[in-house]
Design a protein around this motif. Structure first.
Motif, mmCIF file in Angstrom:
data_model
loop_
_atom_site.group_PDB
_atom_site.id
_atom_site.type_symbol
_atom_site.label_atom_id
_atom_site.label_comp_id
_atom_site.label_asym_id
_atom_site.label_seq_id
_atom_site.Cartn_x
_atom_site.Cartn_y
_atom_site.Cartn_z
ATOM 1 N N GLN A 14 -24.986 79.385 118.981
ATOM 2 C CA GLN A 14 -25.548 79.549 117.813
ATOM 3 C C GLN A 14 -24.375 80.016 116.700
ATOM 4 O O GLN A 14 -24.545 79.457 115.548
ATOM 5 N N GLU A 15 -23.384 80.524 117.221
ATOM 6 C CA GLU A 15 -22.420 80.906 116.161
ATOM 7 C C GLU A 15 -21.175 79.750 116.273
ATOM 8 O O GLU A 15 -20.336 80.287 115.341
ATOM 9 N N ARG A 16 -21.391 78.803 116.862
ATOM 10 C CA ARG A 16 -20.351 77.942 116.986
ATOM 11 C C ARG A 16 -20.335 76.875 115.936
ATOM 12 O O ARG A 16 -21.381 76.632 115.592
ATOM 13 N N SER A 17 -19.182 76.589 115.095
ATOM 14 C CA SER A 17 -19.159 75.608 114.030
ATOM 15 C C SER A 17 -18.552 74.463 114.646
ATOM 16 O O SER A 17 -17.957 74.498 115.561
ATOM 17 N N VAL A 18 -18.945 73.238 114.090
ATOM 18 C CA VAL A 18 -18.680 71.978 114.537
ATOM 19 C C VAL A 18 -17.733 71.069 113.646
ATOM 20 O O VAL A 18 -18.034 71.137 112.470
ATOM 21 N N ILE A 19 -16.921 70.631 114.359
ATOM 22 C CA ILE A 19 -15.917 69.428 113.471
ATOM 23 C C ILE A 19 -15.784 68.375 114.126
ATOM 24 O O ILE A 19 -15.539 68.364 115.370
ATOM 25 N N LYS A 20 -16.098 67.460 113.428
ATOM 26 C CA LYS A 20 -15.955 66.036 113.959
ATOM 27 C C LYS A 20 -14.690 65.226 113.507
ATOM 28 O O LYS A 20 -14.216 65.272 112.534
ATOM 29 N N ILE A 21 -14.260 64.883 114.749
ATOM 30 C CA ILE A 21 -13.090 63.839 114.626
ATOM 31 C C ILE A 21 -13.318 62.844 115.271
ATOM 32 O O ILE A 21 -13.747 62.660 116.408
ATOM 33 N N ASN A 59 -14.534 72.580 123.385
ATOM 34 C CA ASN A 59 -14.645 73.716 122.573
ATOM 35 C C ASN A 59 -12.903 74.051 122.251
ATOM 36 O O ASN A 59 -12.287 73.933 123.227
ATOM 37 N N LEU A 60 -12.884 74.684 121.207
ATOM 38 C CA LEU A 60 -11.416 75.047 120.700
ATOM 39 C C LEU A 60 -11.514 76.236 119.787
ATOM 40 O O LEU A 60 -12.139 76.559 118.932
ATOM 41 N N MET A 61 -10.508 77.328 120.257
ATOM 42 C CA MET A 61 -10.553 78.536 119.671
ATOM 43 C C MET A 61 -9.344 78.541 118.436
ATOM 44 O O MET A 61 -8.123 78.030 118.852
ATOM 45 N N ILE A 62 -9.794 78.830 117.188
ATOM 46 C CA ILE A 62 -8.723 78.729 115.923
ATOM 47 C C ILE A 62 -8.762 79.920 115.198
ATOM 48 O O ILE A 62 -10.019 80.206 114.883
ATOM 49 N N ASN A 63 -7.647 80.615 115.128
ATOM 50 C CA ASN A 63 -7.689 81.810 114.332
ATOM 51 C C ASN A 63 -9.069 82.984 114.833
ATOM 52 O O ASN A 63 -9.933 83.332 113.843
ATOM 53 N N GLU A 64 -9.183 82.881 116.086
ATOM 54 C CA GLU A 64 -10.151 83.789 116.695
ATOM 55 C C GLU A 64 -11.606 83.430 116.213
ATOM 56 O O GLU A 64 -12.621 84.161 116.462
ATOM 57 N N MET A 66 -14.408 80.319 117.335
ATOM 58 C CA MET A 66 -14.581 79.051 118.258
ATOM 59 C C MET A 66 -15.326 78.162 117.676
ATOM 60 O O MET A 66 -16.308 78.179 116.896
ATOM 61 N N LEU A 67 -14.691 76.933 117.790
ATOM 62 C CA LEU A 67 -15.205 75.831 117.156
ATOM 63 C C LEU A 67 -15.758 74.847 118.337
ATOM 64 O O LEU A 67 -15.070 74.633 119.451
ATOM 65 N N SER A 68 -16.628 73.763 118.187
ATOM 66 C CA SER A 68 -17.021 72.713 118.977
ATOM 67 C C SER A 68 -16.291 71.409 118.409
ATOM 68 O O SER A 68 -16.659 71.116 117.064
ATOM 69 N N ILE A 69 -15.308 71.027 119.158
ATOM 70 C CA ILE A 69 -14.976 69.385 118.403
ATOM 71 C C ILE A 69 -15.892 68.652 119.113
ATOM 72 O O ILE A 69 -15.997 68.109 119.906
ATOM 73 N N ARG A 70 -16.357 67.788 117.997
ATOM 74 C CA ARG A 70 -17.243 66.542 118.487
ATOM 75 C C ARG A 70 -16.126 65.547 118.227
ATOM 76 O O ARG A 70 -15.795 65.109 117.041
#
Length: 222
Positions: A14-21, A59-64, A66-70
């Motif tokens: 729920q707390e995870r944000s998604v970045i599309k690459i 999943n990738l941790m950036i600046n504390e 957590m991001l989900s890399i799609r």
């Protein structure tokens, strides 16, 4: 900065944000091998040709945070080029890939840049992978010329050039780290996230949101 591909609890998701690459490049330049090296640290000499596009999540941790890399690995074959624009939507980052031994793969980068300019509201962060660098020999004139042209091309499109090898792992984590971190830093003052009401995830939006999409934003993005 650390990477994780482990399953997460519903609360964490729920707390995870998604970045599309997305990965773009001519067929055979090594896009899928780059992805597999990053996802599970593996390498296969004879990788099957991607049909249409393949999707991966890591999943990738950036600046504390957590991001989900799609991650979308698109096909470079001519017959699938018409499908590529379907995957450009809301792409925050792009990895352009060329084969250091193949001049045509460099020339095709111009096509992909034209596609990005035509289909994206604003250009994503771009990492340029000079791939198969384990085979690079500065005594071979063609390889040297390709790399020098790639350096100049990277400057013209405001991209960072990386020497990558899916076989040895050289430059692979670095290019993904660069793209993801640059996306976050570029949008640090104006990050906008669309919440997917079905999954509870937030999706990072780069550029303008079409008005139709603003009015009816209940679904997810590819």
């Amino acid at each position: 900065m650390s990477y994780s591909s482990e399953e997460s609890s519903d609360e964490e998701t729920q707390e995870r944000s998604v970045i599309k690459i997305i990965l773009l490049g001519q067929s055979g330049c090594g896009k899928t091998s780059i992805v597999m090296r990053w996802i599970d640290h593996s390498f296969t000499e004879n990788t099957a040709t991607t049909i249409g596009a393949a999707f991966y999540l890591k999943n990738l941790m950036i600046n504390e945070k957590m991001l989900s890399i799609r991650l979308w690995d698109t096909s470079g074959q001519e017959r699938f080029k018409s499908l590529a624009p379907l995957y450009y939507r809301e792409a925050a980052g792009v990895i352009l890939v060329l084969d250091i031994q193949d001049y045509l793969s460099f020339e095709k980068l111009k096509y992909w840049m034209n596609e990005l300019r035509s289909n994206c509201n604003s250009l994503p962060i771009i990492g340029l992978a000079a791939n198969k660098y384990d085979l690079f020999n500065d005594q071979q004139q063609q390889q040297q010329e390709i790399y020098e042209k790639a350096e100049k091309f990277a400057k013209t499109i405001n991209a960072q050039l990386f020497q990558t090898s899916a076989k040895t792992g050289e430059g692979i984590e670095e290019i993904f780290e660069y793209v993801a971190k640059s996306v976050v830093e570029k949008n640090s003052n104006s990050l906008r996230f669309k919440k997917n009401n079905k999954t509870g995830q937030s999706h990072l939006v780069v550029g303008k949101i079409p008005q139709k999409q603003v009015k009816n934003d209940n679904g997810g993005c590819c």
